[in-house]
Structures are given as C-alpha cells and as structure tokens.
Design an enzyme around this catalytic site. Structure first.
Site: not given
Length: 478
Positions: A114, A169, A273
């Site tokens: 940092y 996912k 699709a």
C-alpha cells in the site's frame, strides 16, 4: 444453470429417538416408504435412554422431503430436532471470498503493498497501461455480469436472486481453470445502462462473461460491448451452449458415419442459444438448418418483427420449408432442442432419417423423454446430469477464457469457438466413443488444457492475440 434435482435435494434430519420405544429399522422403513433413500448416518450422541443421529436422505423434490418429515413425525418416540437442506448449507454466507496473495506482517510489508510504495507501481501503469496486465489482477480476472432476467428454469428473478448462480459460475471458473471471477448482478434492465456500466468497470477485468440476460437484449449488449471494449466479451448462454453442442455433434456424426455438410438439422427455440447454435453449425459447415419456433418454421416468405428472426430466415432453411415441427422434421438427421419440454413426439422421431441424433437440451425437462426416445434414436443427448451425454457449458467457458486470458485476446471469435468445440470432442478417444459417450465429463482433467491450447492457437492464427513481453518496470539493477 439447471434447476436443482437429484443430489441437490439431499436433506439431513437430526432425530432423537427413545431406544425402548422405537428401533432404527422402524425409522428407516418409514423413510423408505415415503420414497426417501438413506445415504448417510452419523451418531451424534447416545445414552441409556436416547440416541441422536443425523440421517442424510436423498429425495426427488421438496414435496417428497415434506412427506418424509411427516412420516417421521408420526412415529412414537421420535423427535425431529432439526432439518437441514445441504444445498442451502453450502450457500450460507455465499460461496466465494477474496484472499490475499501476500501476507502483511510488518510495516515494511504494508509500505510495499500500500502507501507509499504502491505509488511507484501506479505511476508505472499510468505511463504504460499495458502493465496493468502484469501488475494487477486484470490478467486473470473475469466479471460474471447478469441482470437476472433469464435464469434458466426460473426466468426473470432479478439481481438478488441471481447472485447464487453467478457465485457458482465464479467458483467453476476458479475450480476448473484457475480464473479469478467475480459476480456482478445489476439492478437494471436498461440495455444502454448495462452497456455503460460494464464499460465503466472493464479496466479491472481481463474478460467479461455475460450470463442470464434475456433475449433479444442480450444480442445488442454483447454486440456493443465487443465493439467498444478491447477485452473478450462472451455471452455463455449463447456461445457456451453452442460450442459444447458442436463438440457432441462432431462425435455423434462419427458414430452414424455422416458428414456436417450432408445433414439436415431441425432446431427448435430461436432465442439466444438457438441462434448461437445455428451460427456455429453454419460456420462448421452445416448447410441445411431449419429453425422452428412456436409459430412454425422460420422461412423467407414471412416478414418478422424480430430483426434477428429476419436475419435467421436469410441464413437458414435453404428449401424454404413451412409448417410445424412435425411437418419439417421428416428426413432430418439431427434434432436440436433449446426450447420447451415435451414438444418433440415419438411420432416425430420416427419420421427422421436413419440413425437419428437427438439433442433435447431444455432444462429441467427435455423436449422428449429420453426413455421414450431411446428405442428410435441412435444417439441421445440432454442438458441433464442424470442421463448420458450431458451438454454442459462447464466443458467450455473455463477453458475458453483460460486461453483468451493467457494470450490476451482482444475477443473470442468464431474460429476460437470452433477450435474449442473440436478440442472438447477430441478428449473422447476413438476407442471410448460410443452412443452413450460422445462428450467428456466436466471432471475430465484433460478438457480445460485441451481447450485452452486450441483457443490460444486459434487466437494467434486469426490475429487477435496480444501476448508480448511487457517490462514490469521498477529498479532491475541494470
């Protein structure tokens, strides 16, 4: 994403029962009579009077779970302490987290990761933005973006309810391909707003995976983002399905000894699709595809309000056939369904050409029951895990993004998708190939690397790869 089923309906029931009044065989019999299957038993505690056990039971659905619990309540001497749905337990607090790669134990560590040390790294990137790929998470991070309007099997459930799917996912990206993915569910259905939001967050990501966005908005969103961003944008509901479908079809055609250019394909469901499946099949060499939607075959003599259907009519149905699914399926070599349950009848299958191939991919209920179709088809595939030949997007998206990230591809083009499909198909060897094994398991360790390599090669071949040696910067001692 498919609706929960099978093992996803496992529940764990904690029971306390009195030893002198009831035996475990009575409990097991009640569970079995209600349709449950005991898959695990754990003793929690035991005394002279009581025994407490966790019994894990597999059930078909929530209704059957209710029947099992009611049956147990009726047994004298049995007390239900708690019932846990194992799927819900896995989701408590979410399924993913952020981890630090570098420990921060000292002031020196802090000053480097940092302030003030990080300022030098920021300056290096400001002077050469390409260094973001080597000095930040960008090179290995994908945004999984959804508005929750087309969650498969559930429909428009909104951004909050879509989060568990997007978390899942992201998990699969990491587990299968080592890709860091983050779910971003947007509380807007406005096409332009979604485009602008994704563009605004793009600097942090090496790729964008669009997920569960309804048609036709998904077409415009993907098209615009591909044009306006210099990182891969991939709508998995379209292209993931298409890639895996083609992989399965390539192997199925080997079994029936037919060629892509010679077959007649009938495809139902001209949505996201369906259109993507059609385009990849055309790119692969299929010449005769007839698209069918609820109003019948898409043909050139009709003017469609949907501009995507209008374009579809120009690309397909070379003989300009008209009529219902039952009318146009006669003589078809392949049926592909990305539509609705039960629309393909046994009588339709009987009209198909010799050795028919059926891909019934509607979830959770396919276009035809595989058990009804089995006597009449040569090769059968579905979107379900409880039947052979599951067409599952997990075979595609981890490897295709792994490859695209590794070569810093600007996009995922048609050649990369074709390469991915052929790579998936190649995992099934000639010796292994048969009617019930045309597509590898999602857990086959060869899949991701085979797809990654094919995608990288296609990206370089088509000029969209940008991987080069970017100097990191800073003091090197030279």
């Amino acid at each position: 994403m498919a609706l929960p089923g099978g093992a996803a309906m496992n529940i764990t029931i904690r029971l306390q029962f009195e030893k002198d009044i009831v035996s475990f065989s009575d409990i097991a019999a009640a569970i079995g009579k209600a349709g449950g299957d005991i898959v695990g038993i754990d003793v929690i505690s035991s005394s002279k009077v009581h025994t407490v056990r966790d019994i894990t039971v597999s059930a078909l659905d929530t209704k059957q779970c209710d029947l099992i619990i009611e049956a147990l309540k009726k047994i004298r001497g049995v007390k239900i302490v708690n019932v846990s749905d194992r799927t819900f337990l896995m989701h408590i607090g979410g399924k993913i987290e952020t981890n630090s790669k570098i420990p921060v134990k000292t002031r020196d560590d802090l000053s480097r990761v940092y302030t003030p040390g990080v300022a030098r790294v920021c300056t290096a990137i400001a002077e050469d933005p390409r260094k973001a790929y080597s000095l930040t998470i960008k090179r290995n991070t994908v945004a999984v973006v959804s508005d929750g309007t087309a969650v498969l099997g559930l429909g428009d459930i909104g951004p909050y309810a879509a989060m568990p799917v997007m978390e899942g996912k992201a998990m699969l990206f990491k587990e299968f391909a080592g890709v860091d993915a983050f779910p971003i569910c947007l509380d807007t259905k406005d096409t332009e707003e979604i485009i602008q939001i994704v563009k605004a967050i793009a600097p942090a990501f090496g790729g964008i995976n669009l997920e569960d966005i309804s048609a036709p908005r998904c077409f415009e969103i993907e098209k615009r983002l591909k044009e306006e961003l210099d990182i891969p944008v991939f709508h998995d509901d379209q292209h993931g399905t298409a890639v895996v479908l083609l992989a399965g079809l390539l192997n199925a055609l080997k079994i029936v000894d037919k060629k892509l250019e010679d077959i007649k394909v009938v495809l139902t469901g001209i949505g996201a699709a369906g259109i993507a499946c059609t385009k990849i099949l055309l790119a692969a060499g299929v010449r005769n595809i007839i698209g069918v939607d609820r109003h019948g075959a898409i043909h050139r003599d009709e003017t469609y309000e949907n501009p995507y259907w209008q374009e579809y009519a120009q690309l397909t149905n070379p003989d300009n056939l008209k009529g219902s699914l039952s009318d146009v399926i006669a003589g078809a070599d392949v049926f592909i369904g990305v539509s609705a349950p039960g629309i393909l009848k046994v009588e339709d299958v009987k009209k198909m050409a010799r050795d028919p191939i059926v891909f019934a991919m509607a979830n959770p209920i396919p276009e035809i029951d595989p058990e009804l179709a089995e006597p009449y088809v040569r090769v059968m595939a579905t979107g379900r895990s409880d039947y052979p030949n599951q067409i599952n997007n997990v075979l595609c998206f981890p490897g295709i993004f792994r490859g695209a990230l590794d070569c810093r591809a600007r996009e995922i083009n048609e050649e990369m998708k074709l390469a991915a499909a052929k790579a998936i198909a190649s995992v099934v060897t000639e010796d292994e190939l048969n009617e019930t094994y045309i597509i590898p398991s999602v857990f086959n360790s060869k899949v991701v690397e085979r797809v990654r390599q094919a995608v990288v090669e296609a990206a370089y071949r088509t000029g969209v790869a940008r991987k080069d040696n970017i100097p990191v910067g800073g003091y090197t001692g030279q």
